[in-house]
Design a protein around this motif. Structure first.
Motif, PDB file in Angstrom:
ATOM      1  N   ILE A 154      -7.784  -0.641  -1.453  1.00  0.00           N
ATOM      2  CA  ILE A 154      -6.804  -0.749  -0.321  1.00  0.00           C
ATOM      3  C   ILE A 154      -7.277  -1.003   1.155  1.00  0.00           C
ATOM      4  CG2 ILE A 154      -4.922   0.902   0.643  1.00  0.00           C
ATOM      5  CD1 ILE A 154      -4.763  -0.356  -2.467  1.00  0.00           C
ATOM      6  N   GLN A 155      -8.683  -0.483   1.226  1.00  0.00           N
ATOM      7  CA  GLN A 155      -9.442  -0.502   2.326  1.00  0.00           C
ATOM      8  C   GLN A 155      -9.396  -2.117   2.741  1.00  0.00           C
ATOM      9  OE1 GLN A 155     -12.948   1.766   1.668  1.00  0.00           O
ATOM     10  NE2 GLN A 155     -12.326   2.991   3.461  1.00  0.00           N
ATOM     11  N   LYS A 156      -9.486  -2.850   1.645  1.00  0.00           N
ATOM     12  CA  LYS A 156      -9.794  -4.162   2.045  1.00  0.00           C
ATOM     13  C   LYS A 156      -8.469  -4.896   2.235  1.00  0.00           C
ATOM     14  CE  LYS A 156     -13.415  -4.921  -1.232  1.00  0.00           C
ATOM     15  NZ  LYS A 156     -13.881  -5.718  -2.761  1.00  0.00           N
ATOM     16  N   GLN A 157      -7.277  -4.312   1.808  1.00  0.00           N
ATOM     17  CA  GLN A 157      -6.133  -4.885   1.999  1.00  0.00           C
ATOM     18  C   GLN A 157      -5.659  -4.579   3.472  1.00  0.00           C
ATOM     19  OE1 GLN A 157      -3.182  -3.293  -0.730  1.00  0.00           O
ATOM     20  NE2 GLN A 157      -3.885  -4.375  -2.490  1.00  0.00           N
ATOM     21  N   TYR A 158      -5.734  -3.426   4.106  1.00  0.00           N
ATOM     22  CA  TYR A 158      -5.946  -3.110   5.347  1.00  0.00           C
ATOM     23  C   TYR A 158      -6.900  -3.978   6.314  1.00  0.00           C
ATOM     24  CZ  TYR A 158      -2.395   0.616   4.598  1.00  0.00           C
ATOM     25  OH  TYR A 158      -1.319   1.448   4.340  1.00  0.00           O
ATOM     26  N   ALA A 159      -7.918  -4.244   5.946  1.00  0.00           N
ATOM     27  CA  ALA A 159      -8.751  -4.975   6.725  1.00  0.00           C
ATOM     28  C   ALA A 159      -7.990  -6.506   6.811  1.00  0.00           C
ATOM     29  CB  ALA A 159     -10.205  -5.170   5.796  1.00  0.00           C
ATOM     30  N   ALA A 160      -7.538  -6.680   5.855  1.00  0.00           N
ATOM     31  CA  ALA A 160      -6.806  -8.186   5.652  1.00  0.00           C
ATOM     32  C   ALA A 160      -5.650  -8.261   6.766  1.00  0.00           C
ATOM     33  CB  ALA A 160      -6.446  -8.549   4.387  1.00  0.00           C
ATOM     34  N   ILE A 161      -5.177  -6.962   7.112  1.00  0.00           N
ATOM     35  CA  ILE A 161      -3.847  -7.118   7.941  1.00  0.00           C
ATOM     36  C   ILE A 161      -4.313  -6.593   9.331  1.00  0.00           C
ATOM     37  CG2 ILE A 161      -2.153  -6.945   6.487  1.00  0.00           C
ATOM     38  CD1 ILE A 161      -1.672  -3.999   7.256  1.00  0.00           C
ATOM     39  N   GLY A 162      -5.720  -6.701   9.813  1.00  0.00           N
ATOM     40  CA  GLY A 162      -6.187  -6.535  11.094  1.00  0.00           C
ATOM     41  C   GLY A 162      -6.825  -5.005  11.197  1.00  0.00           C
ATOM     42  N   GLY A 163      -7.106  -4.409  10.013  1.00  0.00           N
ATOM     43  CA  GLY A 163      -8.038  -3.280   9.874  1.00  0.00           C
ATOM     44  C   GLY A 163      -7.150  -1.808  10.097  1.00  0.00           C
ATOM     45  N   GLY A 164      -6.040  -1.806   9.883  1.00  0.00           N
ATOM     46  CA  GLY A 164      -5.264  -0.535   9.947  1.00  0.00           C
ATOM     47  C   GLY A 164      -3.655  -0.910   9.698  1.00  0.00           C
ATOM     48  N   SER A 165      -2.954  -0.089   9.743  1.00  0.00           N
ATOM     49  CA  SER A 165      -1.419  -0.137   9.661  1.00  0.00           C
ATOM     50  C   SER A 165      -1.065   0.020  11.291  1.00  0.00           C
ATOM     51  CB  SER A 165      -0.638   1.138   8.993  1.00  0.00           C
ATOM     52  OG  SER A 165       0.706   0.890   9.260  1.00  0.00           O
ATOM     53  N   PRO A 166       0.138  -0.887  11.651  1.00  0.00           N
ATOM     54  CA  PRO A 166       0.473  -0.815  12.997  1.00  0.00           C
ATOM     55  C   PRO A 166       1.697   0.041  13.243  1.00  0.00           C
ATOM     56  CG  PRO A 166       1.610  -2.694  12.297  1.00  0.00           C
ATOM     57  CD  PRO A 166       0.413  -2.077  10.974  1.00  0.00           C
ATOM     58  N   ILE A 167       1.925   0.844  12.212  1.00  0.00           N
ATOM     59  CA  ILE A 167       3.246   1.824  12.300  1.00  0.00           C
ATOM     60  C   ILE A 167       3.008   2.782  12.964  1.00  0.00           C
ATOM     61  CG2 ILE A 167       2.290   3.363  10.226  1.00  0.00           C
ATOM     62  CD1 ILE A 167       5.390   3.332   9.340  1.00  0.00           C
ATOM     63  N   ARG A 168       1.911   3.127  13.477  1.00  0.00           N
ATOM     64  CA  ARG A 168       1.687   4.520  14.628  1.00  0.00           C
ATOM     65  C   ARG A 168       2.146   3.832  15.910  1.00  0.00           C
ATOM     66  NH1 ARG A 168      -2.648   9.172  15.466  1.00  0.00           N
ATOM     67  NH2 ARG A 168      -1.641  10.044  17.414  1.00  0.00           N
ATOM     68  N   LYS A 169       1.513   2.632  16.380  1.00  0.00           N
ATOM     69  CA  LYS A 169       1.852   2.153  17.512  1.00  0.00           C
ATOM     70  C   LYS A 169       3.274   1.941  17.573  1.00  0.00           C
ATOM     71  CE  LYS A 169       1.608  -2.434  17.756  1.00  0.00           C
ATOM     72  NZ  LYS A 169       1.124  -3.870  17.740  1.00  0.00           N
ATOM     73  N   TRP A 170       4.014   1.089  16.552  1.00  0.00           N
ATOM     74  CA  TRP A 170       5.468   1.064  16.709  1.00  0.00           C
ATOM     75  C   TRP A 170       6.340   2.113  17.021  1.00  0.00           C
ATOM     76  CZ3 TRP A 170       6.441  -3.309  18.958  1.00  0.00           C
ATOM     77  CH2 TRP A 170       5.577  -4.333  18.761  1.00  0.00           C
ATOM     78  N   SER A 171       5.904   3.162  15.949  1.00  0.00           N
ATOM     79  CA  SER A 171       6.763   4.706  15.806  1.00  0.00           C
ATOM     80  C   SER A 171       6.720   5.235  17.352  1.00  0.00           C
ATOM     81  CB  SER A 171       6.242   5.478  14.810  1.00  0.00           C
ATOM     82  OG  SER A 171       6.340   4.915  13.606  1.00  0.00           O
ATOM     83  N   GLU A 172       5.280   5.246  17.914  1.00  0.00           N
ATOM     84  CA  GLU A 172       5.252   5.837  19.259  1.00  0.00           C
ATOM     85  C   GLU A 172       5.970   5.108  20.349  1.00  0.00           C
ATOM     86  OE1 GLU A 172       1.091   6.116  19.556  1.00  0.00           O
ATOM     87  OE2 GLU A 172       1.134   8.353  18.762  1.00  0.00           O
ATOM     88  N   TYR A 173       5.977   3.793  20.234  1.00  0.00           N
ATOM     89  CA  TYR A 173       6.603   2.886  21.424  1.00  0.00           C
ATOM     90  C   TYR A 173       8.057   3.038  21.176  1.00  0.00           C
ATOM     91  CZ  TYR A 173       8.249  -1.307  23.339  1.00  0.00           C
ATOM     92  OH  TYR A 173       9.220  -2.220  24.131  1.00  0.00           O
TER      93      TYR A 173
END
Length: 429
Positions: free
Chosen positions: A106-125
Motif C-alpha cells: 500500500i505504501q507503493k500505491q500511495y507513492a505512485a499517487i504522489g506520496g500520500g493521500s490529498p484528502i486532508r488537504k481537500w477536506s481542510e480547504y
C-alpha cells in the motif's frame, strides 16, 4: 475519499460563488470561477453559554495517510474497525497481521499517487471555505470554526474533540458543534462508523466516563448532517464536471459517450441487512441524469470489492472491460460517492481501470473530482445553513435502524444524537 473509499481499495488486495440570501437559480447561485486556496482561519474561543455562535463545523471522513510513513498506522486503525471490515471475534488478532502484511504494497500505491493521500488537504480547504460563506449568510451562528475528524488518519476524531475543548467548546462552556458527514450517501460502514467513534469520544471526554453524568451541564451540543445525496448543489457540481469532460469529445460523438457512475461497493450481507447506501447512491445518479436531461446512456457500477464473498455489482473494472470489448470505446467514469480525490480515484480508477482495463484508450476518461469546485463548496454552505436554521439534530432517516441491525453501539449512538433535539430547539428562532 469520501473515506470508506480509501479503505476499500486498500482492503481489495486482501481478499466560491456569489452569495445570496434569497432563492436564486443554480446557474446564478453557483459560480464557475476557480477558488483560491484558503487562508488559515484564526482560533475561535467559545466563552459564552446560550449564544448561537461560535459554531464548530466538523467534517467527518475516513481520511487517508498524508505520507507513506503513515500508512501502517492508517491500516492498523482501519482493520480494527468492525463496522467497516468485520473480521469476527479474532479481529484484534487478525487485523494487525493483515495491516502489517499489506503495508509495504500500500505504501507503493500511495507513492505512485504522489506520496500520500490529498484528502486532508481537500477536506481542510473545503471546510474552511464553507465556513467563510456561512459567516456571511448565517451571522447569527457565526463565527463558524472549521474542524476535520478522520476515522483512521490524522486528524483523528479524538484529536479533533480534544481541540474543540482546548478552543473553549464544552467542558462547562457549552457551544454547538455540527458533525457534517462528507459521505453524501449514508452507510452504516462509513457515516455510521464515524458517528459511533464521535459518540465514543464524547462519552470519554465529556460524558459519564469523564464527569460521572450522562448529560453534564455545559457539554457540547451536537447535531448531525448525516446524508445529502440529492442536494441540488451537489447534483450541479457533478453535472458540470461531466459536461466539462463531454466537451473533450467531438461534438458529433458526445451523445453516444457512456457515463459510468462508480461508487464504492458493499458486501451483500450489509446490503441485505438494510443499509440505505445503494438506494441513496442510485438517487444521486438519477438526480444527476435528470439535470443532464438524460443526454447520454449510463450505468451505475461499483468498485473495490474485497475478498471472495458476494458484493454489490457489477464491478467498475469488469464493466469497463466488457463495454470496451463490445466496442464502447468512449466512456466517462464519474466518482459519484466521493467528494475529493483519494487513492480510489487516483490509483484504482486512473491507473488500474483507465490504463489497464481500458488499455489507455483516449476515449475512456474520468470526470474531475469535486475537490475545490466553487459550486460544490457553495453547496456545502447551503446544506449547513439549512441545517443550522432547521432546529433538527439529525435527519428523520437517521433515527431509524436498518432492518437487520443488531448493534447495541449503533442503537445507543442514534439515541444520543436524536436526543440532542431537545437541546437545539430552544436556540432556534
Amino acid at each position: 475519499m469520501s473515506i470508506r473509499h480509501s479503505a476499500a481499495h486498500l482492503t481489495r488486495s486482501i481478499a466560491q460563488r456569489p452569495v445570496a440570501r434569497s432563492p436564486v437559480g443554480l446557474l446564478d447561485r453557483y459560480g464557475s470561477q476557480k477558488a483560491g486556496m484558503a487562508s488559515v482561519v484564526p482560533p475561535v474561543t467559545q466563552n459564552s453559554v446560550g449564544k448561537q455562535g461560535p459554531t464548530a463545523m466538523v467534517f467527518m471522513n475516513m481520511g487517508g495517510p498524508s505520507t507513506t510513513d503513515e500508512v501502517g498506522d492508517f491500516l492498523s486503525r482501519l482493520f480494527a474497525d468492525a463496522d467497516l471490515i468485520p473480521l469476527g471475534p479474532l479481529q484484534s488478532y487478525i487485523g494487525p497481521l493483515i495491516s502489517r502484511r499489506r503495508t509495504p504494497k500500500i505504501q507503493k500505491q500511495y507513492a505512485a499517487i504522489g506520496g500520500g493521500s490529498p484528502i486532508r488537504k481537500w477536506s481542510e480547504y473545503q471546510c474552511e471555505e464553507m465556513c467563510k460563506i456561512l459567516d456571511q449568510i448565517s451571522p447569527e451562528t457565526a463565527p463558524h470554526r472549521p474542524y476535520v475528524a478522520f476515522r483512521y488518519a490524522n486528524p483523528l476524531t479524538e484529536h479533533m474533540y480534544e481541540q474543540l475543548i482546548k478552543d473553549g467548546f464544552g467542558r462547562g462552556n457549552g457551544g454547538r458543534a455540527v458533525a457534517f458527514t462528507q459521505y453524501p450517501q449514508y452507510s452504516c460502514s462509513t457515516t455510521g462508523s464515524s458517528l459511533n467513534e464521535l459518540w465514543k469520544w464524547r462519552n470519554r471526554l465529556e460524558g459519564k466516563r469523564a464527569t460521572g453524568e450522562v448529560n453534564p451541564d455545559g457539554a457540547i451540543m451536537w447535531s448531525v448532517i448525516d446524508r445529502w445525496p440529492t442536494h441540488p448543489g451537489l447534483v450541479e457540481a457533478f453535472a458540470r464536471n461531466i459536461e466539462d469532460k463531454l466537451a473533450e469529445y467531438p461534438e458529433e460523438a458526445r451523445k453516444d459517450v457512456v457515463l459510468l457512475f462508480s461508487a464504492h461497493s458493499l458486501p451483500m450481507s450489509v446490503v441485505n441487512r438494510g443499509d440505505p447506501y445503494p438506494a441513496e447512491v442510485a438517487a444521486t445518479v438519477n438526480a444527476v441524469m435528470q439535470r443532464l436531461k438524460h443526454s447520454n446512456p449510463y450505468r451505475l457500477c461499483w468498485q473495490s470489492q474485497v475478498g471472495p464473498s458476494a458484493w454489490l455489482g457489477a464491478q467498475t473494472s469488469d464493466t469497463v472491460k466488457h463495454y470496451f470489448e463490445r466496442g464502447h470505446t468512449d466512456m466517462i467514469l464519474v466518482p459519484i460517492a466521493f467528494t475529493s480525490d483519494h487513492i480510489e480515484t487516483l490509483y484504482e480508477i486512473d491507473q488500474e481501470v483507465l490504463h489497464e482495463d481500458a488499455k489507455g484508450h483516449p476515449g475512456v476518461k474520468r470526470a474531475e473530482s469535486l475537490n475545490g469546485s466553487p459550486v460544490f463548496i457553495q453547496a456545502l454552505a447551503d446544506i449547513a445553513h439549512a441545517h443550522l436554521q432547521s432546529g433538527d439534530s439529525c435527519s428523520r432517516q437517521m433515527g431509524l435502524r436498518c432492518q437487520g441491525c443488531k448493534s447495541e453501539r449503533c442503537l445507543e449512538q442514534k439515541r444520543f444524537f436524536v436526543g440532542e433535539q431537545a437541546k437545539i430547539l430552544p436556540t432556534v428562532r
